[in-house]
Design a protein around this motif. Structure first.
Motif, mmCIF file in Angstrom:
data_model
loop_
_atom_site.group_PDB
_atom_site.id
_atom_site.type_symbol
_atom_site.label_atom_id
_atom_site.label_comp_id
_atom_site.label_asym_id
_atom_site.label_seq_id
_atom_site.Cartn_x
_atom_site.Cartn_y
_atom_site.Cartn_z
ATOM 1 N N ASN A 1 43.013 20.826 30.036
ATOM 2 C CA ASN A 1 43.135 21.044 31.482
ATOM 3 C C ASN A 1 44.006 22.229 31.837
ATOM 4 O O ASN A 1 44.651 22.231 32.868
ATOM 5 C CB ASN A 1 43.719 19.792 32.139
ATOM 6 C CG ASN A 1 42.782 18.626 32.054
ATOM 7 O OD1 ASN A 1 41.615 18.745 32.353
ATOM 8 N ND2 ASN A 1 43.296 17.487 31.627
ATOM 9 N N SER A 2 44.027 23.245 31.005
ATOM 10 C CA SER A 2 44.955 24.337 31.276
ATOM 11 C C SER A 2 44.300 25.705 31.423
ATOM 12 O O SER A 2 44.919 26.619 31.954
ATOM 13 C CB SER A 2 46.010 24.398 30.175
ATOM 14 O OG SER A 2 45.375 24.503 28.923
ATOM 15 N N LEU A 3 43.088 25.865 30.977
ATOM 16 C CA LEU A 3 42.474 27.191 31.009
ATOM 17 C C LEU A 3 42.153 27.685 32.415
ATOM 18 O O LEU A 3 41.840 28.845 32.600
ATOM 19 C CB LEU A 3 41.208 27.230 30.153
ATOM 20 C CG LEU A 3 41.473 27.338 28.667
ATOM 21 C CD1 LEU A 3 40.176 27.265 27.888
ATOM 22 C CD2 LEU A 3 42.209 28.617 28.335
ATOM 23 N N HIS A 4 42.251 26.823 33.404
ATOM 24 C CA HIS A 4 42.028 27.285 34.773
ATOM 25 C C HIS A 4 43.248 28.034 35.312
ATOM 26 O O HIS A 4 43.156 28.712 36.322
ATOM 27 C CB HIS A 4 41.671 26.111 35.697
ATOM 28 C CG HIS A 4 42.775 25.136 35.886
ATOM 29 N ND1 HIS A 4 43.102 24.200 34.922
ATOM 30 C CD2 HIS A 4 43.637 24.940 36.898
ATOM 31 C CE1 HIS A 4 44.111 23.476 35.359
ATOM 32 N NE2 HIS A 4 44.461 23.908 36.548
ATOM 33 N N TRP A 5 44.390 27.941 34.629
ATOM 34 C CA TRP A 5 45.577 28.687 35.052
ATOM 35 C C TRP A 5 45.431 30.129 34.594
ATOM 36 O O TRP A 5 45.175 30.410 33.427
ATOM 37 C CB TRP A 5 46.848 28.085 34.444
ATOM 38 C CG TRP A 5 47.147 26.725 34.982
ATOM 39 C CD1 TRP A 5 46.990 25.535 34.327
ATOM 40 C CD2 TRP A 5 47.661 26.404 36.270
ATOM 41 N NE1 TRP A 5 47.356 24.503 35.135
ATOM 42 C CE2 TRP A 5 47.773 25.003 36.344
ATOM 43 C CE3 TRP A 5 48.011 27.163 37.385
ATOM 44 C CZ2 TRP A 5 48.232 24.357 37.474
ATOM 45 C CZ3 TRP A 5 48.472 26.510 38.511
ATOM 46 C CH2 TRP A 5 48.585 25.125 38.546
ATOM 47 N N LEU A 6 45.622 31.049 35.502
ATOM 48 C CA LEU A 6 45.524 32.469 35.173
ATOM 49 C C LEU A 6 46.832 32.968 34.599
ATOM 50 O O LEU A 6 47.895 32.387 34.822
ATOM 51 C CB LEU A 6 45.171 33.275 36.431
ATOM 52 C CG LEU A 6 43.851 32.923 37.116
ATOM 53 C CD1 LEU A 6 43.669 33.767 38.366
ATOM 54 C CD2 LEU A 6 42.679 33.103 36.171
ATOM 55 N N SER A 51 37.985 36.049 46.378
ATOM 56 C CA SER A 51 37.156 35.342 45.390
ATOM 57 C C SER A 51 36.776 36.257 44.229
ATOM 58 O O SER A 51 36.848 35.860 43.062
ATOM 59 C CB SER A 51 35.889 34.801 46.049
ATOM 60 O OG SER A 51 36.201 33.829 47.001
ATOM 61 N N TYR A 54 39.857 36.909 41.931
ATOM 62 C CA TYR A 54 40.172 35.769 41.063
ATOM 63 C C TYR A 54 39.142 35.614 39.952
ATOM 64 O O TYR A 54 39.493 35.328 38.803
ATOM 65 C CB TYR A 54 40.308 34.477 41.875
ATOM 66 C CG TYR A 54 41.695 34.301 42.437
ATOM 67 C CD1 TYR A 54 42.708 33.728 41.672
ATOM 68 C CD2 TYR A 54 42.007 34.726 43.725
ATOM 69 C CE1 TYR A 54 43.990 33.588 42.181
ATOM 70 C CE2 TYR A 54 43.286 34.587 44.241
ATOM 71 C CZ TYR A 54 44.269 34.009 43.458
ATOM 72 O OH TYR A 54 45.545 33.880 43.957
ATOM 73 N N PHE A 63 39.954 35.825 35.980
ATOM 74 C CA PHE A 63 39.579 34.736 35.082
ATOM 75 C C PHE A 63 38.776 35.265 33.897
ATOM 76 O O PHE A 63 39.037 34.898 32.752
ATOM 77 C CB PHE A 63 38.793 33.639 35.807
ATOM 78 C CG PHE A 63 38.344 32.554 34.871
ATOM 79 C CD1 PHE A 63 39.236 31.570 34.467
ATOM 80 C CD2 PHE A 63 37.065 32.543 34.358
ATOM 81 C CE1 PHE A 63 38.845 30.584 33.575
ATOM 82 C CE2 PHE A 63 36.659 31.563 33.467
ATOM 83 C CZ PHE A 63 37.556 30.576 33.076
ATOM 84 N N PHE A 73 40.070 34.786 30.174
ATOM 85 C CA PHE A 73 39.306 33.937 29.261
ATOM 86 C C PHE A 73 38.812 34.733 28.059
ATOM 87 O O PHE A 73 38.829 34.234 26.929
ATOM 88 C CB PHE A 73 38.143 33.269 29.992
ATOM 89 C CG PHE A 73 37.519 32.156 29.205
ATOM 90 C CD1 PHE A 73 38.239 31.008 28.898
ATOM 91 C CD2 PHE A 73 36.213 32.248 28.763
ATOM 92 C CE1 PHE A 73 37.674 29.978 28.166
ATOM 93 C CE2 PHE A 73 35.636 31.226 28.034
ATOM 94 C CZ PHE A 73 36.365 30.089 27.732
#
Length: 179
Positions: free
Chosen positions: A118-123, A153, A156, A160, A164
């Motif tokens: 649950n952490s890869l959504h943090w930039l 949008s 961001y 991402f 990633f």
């Protein structure tokens, strides 16, 4: 924890790669709550279930390393590691790797399994397109906010993709072949 033994076994058998005698598992962005060791616990159980119970092979030595930012409450994480070591699973050596997963954390060809739930959504940072143009992420004027929404949008999404891609490149260097 995944209680279905067939699901645990799928983790091991989904790869034609044979597990070695020593395995290093890393959970990147583990946090410090009650779920901090859930993913790695499932992986350790799968290894034990498949190799020890089903194939009747000796247990691999498993080393689990939990990672999060240095400001994390690592006292809570250490308590979670103690619970993992006391389980009925194979030998588990545990550790902590503080730092951002947007940088190298491990030596080349050292990791067998990487978890990141649950952490890869943090930039890694606020989008540069917004900070350099001083576009605020919060604006009380509804009209201005709606007008800037496409720009925000897009910024961001761009950040991402950049983060990633970096994450995958770094992990590719750290994973063993077949990991």
């Amino acid at each position: 924890m995944v209680d279905n033994p067939s699901t645990n076994i799928d983790i091991c058998t989904s790869n034609s790669y044979s597990l070695p005698g020593k395995i290093l598992i890393a959970d990147l962005g583990c946090s410090s709550g009650p779920n901090a060791i859930e993913l790695v616990s499932t992986a350790v159980e799968a290894i034990h279930s498949y190799y020890c119970l089903q194939l009747q092979k000796p247990a691999s030595e498993v080393s689990v390393v939990l990672n999060d930012l240095p400001d994390n409450d690592f006292n809570t994480v250490v308590k979670s590691l103690v619970k993992l070591r006391q389980s009925d699973t194979p030998v588990v050596v545990t550790g902590i790797a503080p730092g951002s997963f947007y940088e190298r954390l491990f030596t080349s060809d050292s990791l067998h399994l990487v978890c990141s739930s649950n952490s890869l959504h943090w930039l890694s940072k606020a989008p540069e397109d917004l900070t350099k143009n001083r576009i605020p992420s919060y604006n009380m004027d509804e009209h201005a906010r709606l007008e800037r929404l496409p720009i925000v949008s897009k910024a961001y999404a761009k950040q991402f993709r950049k983060d990633f891609t970096l994450f995958l490149e770094l992990r590719a260097k750290e994973l063993v072949q077949g990991g």
